[in-house]
Design a protein around this motif. Structure first.
Motif, PDB file in Angstrom:
ATOM      1  N   GLU A 168       0.848  -1.189   0.000  1.00  0.00           N
ATOM      2  CA  GLU A 168       0.000   0.000   0.000  1.00  0.00           C
ATOM      3  C   GLU A 168       0.881   1.236   0.000  1.00  0.00           C
ATOM      4  O   GLU A 168       1.759   1.347   0.879  1.00  0.00           O
ATOM      5  N   PRO A 169       0.706   2.167  -0.949  1.00  0.00           N
ATOM      6  CA  PRO A 169      -0.239   2.040  -2.048  1.00  0.00           C
ATOM      7  C   PRO A 169       0.281   1.044  -3.087  1.00  0.00           C
ATOM      8  O   PRO A 169       1.461   1.101  -3.477  1.00  0.00           O
ATOM      9  N   GLY A 189      -5.164   0.480  -1.855  1.00  0.00           N
ATOM     10  CA  GLY A 189      -4.961   1.492  -2.882  1.00  0.00           C
ATOM     11  C   GLY A 189      -4.610   2.832  -2.268  1.00  0.00           C
ATOM     12  O   GLY A 189      -4.760   3.057  -1.067  1.00  0.00           O
ATOM     13  N   GLU A 190      -4.141   3.733  -3.106  1.00  0.00           N
ATOM     14  CA  GLU A 190      -3.720   5.055  -2.650  1.00  0.00           C
ATOM     15  C   GLU A 190      -4.926   5.976  -2.500  1.00  0.00           C
ATOM     16  O   GLU A 190      -5.913   5.856  -3.234  1.00  0.00           O
ATOM     17  N   HIS A 195      -4.228  10.687  -6.000  1.00  0.00           N
ATOM     18  CA  HIS A 195      -4.094   9.233  -5.889  1.00  0.00           C
ATOM     19  C   HIS A 195      -3.920   8.586  -7.256  1.00  0.00           C
ATOM     20  O   HIS A 195      -4.462   9.047  -8.265  1.00  0.00           O
ATOM     21  N   MET A 198      -5.490   1.739  -8.392  1.00  0.00           N
ATOM     22  CA  MET A 198      -5.032   0.357  -8.274  1.00  0.00           C
ATOM     23  C   MET A 198      -5.935  -0.526  -9.130  1.00  0.00           C
ATOM     24  O   MET A 198      -7.164  -0.437  -9.044  1.00  0.00           O
ATOM     25  N   TRP A 222      -9.761   0.373  -1.471  1.00  0.00           N
ATOM     26  CA  TRP A 222      -9.485   0.637  -2.872  1.00  0.00           C
ATOM     27  C   TRP A 222      -8.819   1.999  -3.032  1.00  0.00           C
ATOM     28  O   TRP A 222      -8.082   2.229  -3.982  1.00  0.00           O
TER      29      TRP A 222
END
Length: 252
Positions: A168-169, A189-190, A195, A198, A222
């Motif tokens: 992560e991310p 996810g970021e 961001h 992902m 996510w």
């Protein structure tokens, strides 16, 4: 600043050091740097030290806080503690003797479970033989893409009771990921205004590898503009397994 944490896989945070700087692409949108700027503007003492604005930004210079060493001894009930959510304990600017002091505090407070996470895995591997490794210390490395898979090999050299990966991310697939001697995997996810998305296939590949290897798998988020924007469901369910889980693959 409260020591209680909103991070899904821990209960509290403890920051005997603060500050960091960029070491890989996973650092590009560092949540800790953004938070440090806000804390500095609020007058929080720990974040008044200026770092190099080219690398770390205001209020994010690497700083040790000896006065914070005894904080876990004041907690009455057992906690799962993320160590240095606002720094990296194995940063080159953190003296070896101070790292040892942090480990000694963890050894002296066996009622707590400590989760230490680093991107400086080579320094971890070099210092690991010189540190005490009580059974309540979990050691992890961040693995955001295939370019940093060597961190997993470095982690294997640490004699921690639990070794874990924080993907992560997650910024790309992890082909060839080897979970030998790894006890837990977190994927997320970021989040934030910049961001990077992902892909579901990246998360599924890691999830499936964990299933095949009988390793606990934790799907954190996510991501999106906010941490909760995309939710936490992967293929219609949550995945909240950890080394504490009694039934690793039971539906949550």
């Amino acid at each position: 600043m409260s020591d209680r944490s909103s991070i899904e896989w821990t209960e509290a945070t403890w920051n005997p050091t603060t500050g960091c700087d960029r070491v890989a692409s996973g650092c590009d949108n560092c949540y800790a740097l953004a938070l440090a700027k806000r804390l500095k503007s609020m007058g929080v003492d720990k974040y008044q030290t200026d770092g190099d604005p080219r690398t770390s930004g205001p209020g994010f210079g690497v700083t040790t806080h000896p006065s914070a060493l005894d904080v876990p001894r004041s907690w009455k009930s057992p906690r799962t503690v993320f160590v240095n959510s606002m720094s990296d304990l194995f940063h080159a600017k953190v003296p070896k003797d101070f790292i040892r002091q942090v480990f000694e505090v963890m050894a002296d407070t066996p009622q707590h479970t400590y989760q230490v996470l680093t991107k400086r895995s080579l320094r971890l591997a070099r210092l690991a033989p010189e540190l005490p490794w009580p059974p309540n210390v979990w050691m992890g490395v961040s693995v955001e893409n295939a370019e940093v898979l060597d961190r997993v090999d470095h982690l294997r050299s640490a004699p921690a009771a639990v070794r874990f990966l924080s993907c992560e991310p997650l910024l790309g697939p992890l082909p060839g990921l080897d979970l030998t001697s790894i006890h837990w995997v977190i994927v997320g996810g970021e989040s934030g205004p910049r961001h990077r998305p992902m892909e579901a296939s990246w998360a599924r590949e890691i999830r499936d590898l964990c299933l095949e290897s009988d390793k606990p798998f934790f799907f954190k988020q996510w991501g999106g503009r906010t941490p909760k924007a995309g939710g936490r469901l992967l293929d219609g369910r949550t995945w909240d397994n950890s080394p504490h889980s009694t039934n690793t693959y039971a539906h949550q």
